[in-house]
Design an enzyme around this catalytic site. Structure first.
Site, PDB file in Angstrom:
ATOM      1  N   GLY A  46      12.162  -1.426  -6.748  1.00  0.00           N
ATOM      2  CA  GLY A  46      13.361  -2.316  -7.355  1.00  0.00           C
ATOM      3  C   GLY A  46      12.610  -3.069  -8.536  1.00  0.00           C
ATOM      4  N   ARG A  85      14.484   5.498  -6.846  1.00  0.00           N
ATOM      5  CA  ARG A  85      13.734   5.869  -5.617  1.00  0.00           C
ATOM      6  C   ARG A  85      13.806   7.447  -5.268  1.00  0.00           C
ATOM      7  NH1 ARG A  85      13.226   0.827  -3.385  1.00  0.00           N
ATOM      8  NH2 ARG A  85      14.750  -0.668  -4.108  1.00  0.00           N
ATOM      9  N   ASP A 143       5.331  -2.189  -2.750  1.00  0.00           N
ATOM     10  CA  ASP A 143       4.536  -1.614  -1.836  1.00  0.00           C
ATOM     11  C   ASP A 143       5.062  -0.160  -1.555  1.00  0.00           C
ATOM     12  OD1 ASP A 143       6.731  -2.052  -0.242  1.00  0.00           O
ATOM     13  OD2 ASP A 143       5.684  -3.180   1.159  1.00  0.00           O
ATOM     14  N   THR A 183       7.213  -6.899  -8.567  1.00  0.00           N
ATOM     15  CA  THR A 183       8.324  -7.329  -7.688  1.00  0.00           C
ATOM     16  C   THR A 183       8.616  -8.905  -7.639  1.00  0.00           C
ATOM     17  OG1 THR A 183       8.815  -7.462  -5.139  1.00  0.00           O
ATOM     18  CG2 THR A 183       6.419  -6.962  -5.740  1.00  0.00           C
ATOM     19  N   ASP A 238       9.251 -10.304  -5.118  1.00  0.00           N
ATOM     20  CA  ASP A 238       9.235 -10.804  -3.776  1.00  0.00           C
ATOM     21  C   ASP A 238       7.898 -11.239  -3.294  1.00  0.00           C
ATOM     22  OD1 ASP A 238      11.759  -9.848  -3.136  1.00  0.00           O
ATOM     23  OD2 ASP A 238      11.013  -7.937  -2.935  1.00  0.00           O
ATOM     24  N   ASP A 272       5.258 -10.090  -2.135  1.00  0.00           N
ATOM     25  CA  ASP A 272       5.027  -9.644  -0.757  1.00  0.00           C
ATOM     26  C   ASP A 272       3.766  -8.411  -0.813  1.00  0.00           C
ATOM     27  OD1 ASP A 272       6.461  -7.672  -1.864  1.00  0.00           O
ATOM     28  OD2 ASP A 272       7.628  -7.273  -0.368  1.00  0.00           O
ATOM     29  N   ARG A 295      13.129  -9.997   0.661  1.00  0.00           N
ATOM     30  CA  ARG A 295      12.921  -9.269   1.580  1.00  0.00           C
ATOM     31  C   ARG A 295      12.252  -9.843   3.035  1.00  0.00           C
ATOM     32  NH1 ARG A 295      10.635  -3.603  -0.221  1.00  0.00           N
ATOM     33  NH2 ARG A 295       8.828  -4.429   0.583  1.00  0.00           N
TER      34      ARG A 295
END
Lengths: 328, 328, 328, 328
Positions: free
Chosen positions: C15, C76, C107, C130, C132, C134, C176
């Site tokens: 993303g 992707r 990740d 990202t 996020d 995360d 996410r």
């Protein structure tokens, strides 16, 4: 009968304004739509004389509708003001097979285009691109609406600090020798007073107005000063005048400067640019020349370039009155 | 001969829109300027019936010109739709000595005001406050310009991610049963296609258009869908349709939702609100009633409320054509 | 001893997030600074396998620091998950003389890079891009700060309309399966409740919290729901639940969607991207490989890729407590 | 053993910064959470001496988290610098039953608080609110992050016009006698050179750097000048110097001014303000006094006021190097 238009050159000139790229995009895509070849010209009139050309297809102008500035660059040209310079420009256009020009800019740009048209009979069409809104024949020039929002956002920020400290701010905004930007942002920014070139308020009235504002309970004040204002003092002298002649004011000055010319264009300017580009190309296709496209009563209309330049766009007197009432 | 207006009530009703606060401020300050008492009414028609009133002076509306939403709150009222409800409202107004009302809202608001005027001869004046621009008699409703910019900024962000991933995005925008927002943001956001209620494009044309766009070298695409579009499928069904019927597309949906209603008003909306407030109060002072103030050819004009409601504002067909050409 | 690095490839994958372009620019300019050749790879791992390369010099990345999305595109790749795909990728890199890779992504991207490094001993360095946040080993991933501001601006707009109508809004934000975005924007947006995956509040506590909020005099409320929340209901079901089980609420839902991924990066993200690019290139030059660069205690630090992926970044419990206190 | 805290006073002082309102809100709500009475003090130290107090409950601070400036106003006080002034202040606090103070401001504010604490043993806790980031003991002062974004947005706009006209811009930014703002916005704005007080670049190096930039193919350039820079020339003199000593440059100056202090706080500043308010109140409750709360390694930490004032926050040398590499 006019010759069929097969190849159009487009350029930007003079001070840049938000929406110029959107207008270039529109000219390019309208040409593509009508199977006309389109040539981007870099650096305004300088680029015409130097043959600084690039063929632009529909995909070449991808992703520029929301960009400030102008991908075609802009420049002022002394040489084009000479007959020799214009002859050179005409030779380059003929050599490149360009049949007509779309000129995006302000009155300097249009003056050049008009003379060029008169001398060589070369088809030209103007698109008014300037934040100052000082062109006759359109209620809005390209970039005016965006600049208004940019300035108002800056005023909002300054008001935060003005009201936290009970300060008086003089804020200078652009607009050359007309007060369109100042008048609109003054109302929208909740200014206590607006100084514009069209109205000589006088220092006494300014002092009176500020005193009234203070008396009515306002603890902070904002005064918008158009760069072309004729009160006889520049904005720093205004500050000194108030410092010396009025008590209890903590006066600050902010000159907003060139950030007013940049930024992503507003929705209004993007739509206007798109409409103007279509109208400019299709007017040239219809054999029209020496006109400027403009917005009148929400419609696209043509105005002869000489009228666009000479007739100055007038201040809306209703707005002056609204401003007075709002600062009650 | 109409009675002299000494006390005016102002309220907001229906869906809120950016600029409502600026309009309230303008009504309050214009009243102050003319030495008319001004009363703010909370919660729209509910507040009239409940006597939820507060006297507002020039300083009461300080610092609200740049705030979204409405400090007077808004609400929908079932009771006011009954004769009893309206009688109750009239009693409250008489009791409070209020001589006239300024109603800020959309067609539901105006319908209420008109009926109330007809039943009780109570002076009312409307100000069109809605982002949808679906009112006849004004080229711009309050909040429309701000919403356009809000939506275009969101589309710009979505395009960043769309073009990074070569995706197709369906973006739903507000506008009730008219396509004004969709059409303008579609052009300004560089959408490949715009689905509006006024034009039934049909699924086949949509597929054709997307295929053409892909063929012409576009790797990502944005389709704007007006919430009132009548293509026969909602936006999620549209996604499913493309997923099933077209190959090679990574389709995503974004419903922009209520953020479109909020935010600090644009310069245009703040100036428009200020002008409308002045015109509304001064029209009531001149004995006018049952009108809406609007912007026509850059001037403030009155339109009878019944025309404002019935006559729907029409889509500008020129814009549809510009949109087609721009997606070349 | 590690081989000297003469040519570095850089790509973005997964993303997209704001700041990726700024990171690409930094990698390219750091290479130029050290006289290392830099190759931009389009479409992530797909582009490596297909040899979709372009040499990038310092001037190639002009004007991109403030652009959202990624000029190198992202995609992707299923093929790269196979051993054959990775072999193909390695062949392309060897053929092009590329000595090392800088992988910008999350990740998934890092997992691919790590496996590739293990299989072929190919030097890789990760930059966490990202929204996020995360990823373990950095307090901030690239784009997180920008996304927070984007979301908070949207919440501010929604609150305008929420408070005008006394409504309850459920707003879904990205993130996410972690609650970093939700927790921060919940505090910054003045939310009454925040639902995150790390804490199962339960429906009863939600109802209790909303009732308390109402009792304490709040007329409008905002509840932030992380997309990965595990309360057992999606956001539309939450609305239905409140509609059915609580009285007097006018509930609305807003799913902010993909606009959260776009937009011009914040100052923080641009500076972070610039620092990370320098660190990534210079770490490769020092012979380091299989690490991710990250921000720890305001310094650039390396974390082994396998730790970055496995160790999840944890929610700051202090923020949870602050959120509870703020909604008093 | 310290006395139990039952009533806390909060005030803002010195230059305002975005996030001050969010900090006031947090102090008020944390007090409400712990059943401590909270008193807002207007106009800083002036307000303490004048007893300009207002009890604030949790609902009093509704809707201010996203507002720039400070609802408690700010002022500089000469009287408080005298022993008599401070005695007067202490009397007012005792009279009002206030047990402790939270002071939001910069080093001037903290100096006052520290002296007051030493003279009267009155519990004080500082929250660092200034855009300049010139306080020791916290990686970020309140408002710093917001100001960075405000400045970077202005630079982006100026770059639009700079690159359209191939101009060189000197842009002056705030920061008092430290270069934190200049260094960060210089990197984020893609400046070719950054002049900060901590590093005396010298005019020769500046000329050299600009020439290198021109040679490397850059047609427009931006130089960020910190207001406290010690190059020995102000920004207008710098322009004159380049005009006289370098050829082919069209040089412009922009002084961003007070708009840098205003605006809605960023998500980061709102969260930071919320955390700091909680920490300040709870530290006072624990009997701590004469400290400043700050952010260190993403945690809330206390620093004695005298250290916060004396120890200047240092420039991150890594950023200087990143800046050099980025302008390759």
């Amino acid at each position: 009968m006019s010759k069929e238009i097969k190849k159009i050159g487009v350029f930007t000139s003079g001070g840049d304004s938000p929406g110029m790229n959107a207008a270039v995009r529109s000219v390019v895509r309208t040409c593509a739509f009508h199977n006309i070849e389109c040539v981007g010209i870099y650096q305004g009139y300088e680029g015409i004389m130097n043959g600084d050309f690039e063929v632009l297809g529909a995909r070449s102008v991808k992703g520029i509708i929301n960009k400030g500035g102008t991908i075609l660059k802009s420049a002022r040209s002394k040489e084009f003001r000479t007959k020799e310079g214009r002859k050179k420009a005409h030779d380059q256009l003929v050599k490149a097979g360009i049949d007509a020009l779309v000129a995006i800019g302000g009155d300097g740009t249009f003056t050049g285009a008009m003379i060029f048209n008169e001398e060589f009979g070369f088809p030209v069409m103007g698109i008014p691109g300037t934040i100052d809104n000082d062109i006759f024949g359109t209620t809005h020039t390209l970039g005016f609406d965006t600049a208004l929002n940019t300035v108002v956002e800056a005023i909002d920020k300054i008001r935060d600090t003005a009201s936290s400290h009970n300060r008086l701010f003089f804020i200078e905004v652009m607009g050359r020798d007309v007060g369109h930007i100042a008048l609109n942002v003054g109302i929208a920014g909740g200014a206590e007073e607006i100084l514009i070139p069209e109205e000589d308020l006088g220092l006494d009235r300014l002092v009176e107005s500020l005193n009234k504002s203070r008396t009515s309970g306002k603890s902070s004040s904002i005064v918008i000063v158009a760069e072309g204002d004729k009160i006889g003092k520049n904005i720093f002298e205004l500050k000194d005048f108030v410092d010396e002649n009025m008590e209890g004011y903590d006066v600050r000055v902010s000159v907003l400067g060139h950030m007013q010319r940049g930024g992503s264009p507003s929705c209004f300017d993007r739509v206007l640019a798109s409409r103007m580009g279509v109208k400019a190309v299709e007017s040239l296709m219809e054999g029209k020349t020496n006109y400027m496209v403009g917005l009148k009563n929400n419609k696209m209309e043509l105005t002869p370039l000489n009228q666009a330049i000479k007739g100055k766009s007038k201040i809306n007197l209703e707005l002056l009155r609204v401003s007075d009432i709002m600062s009650t």
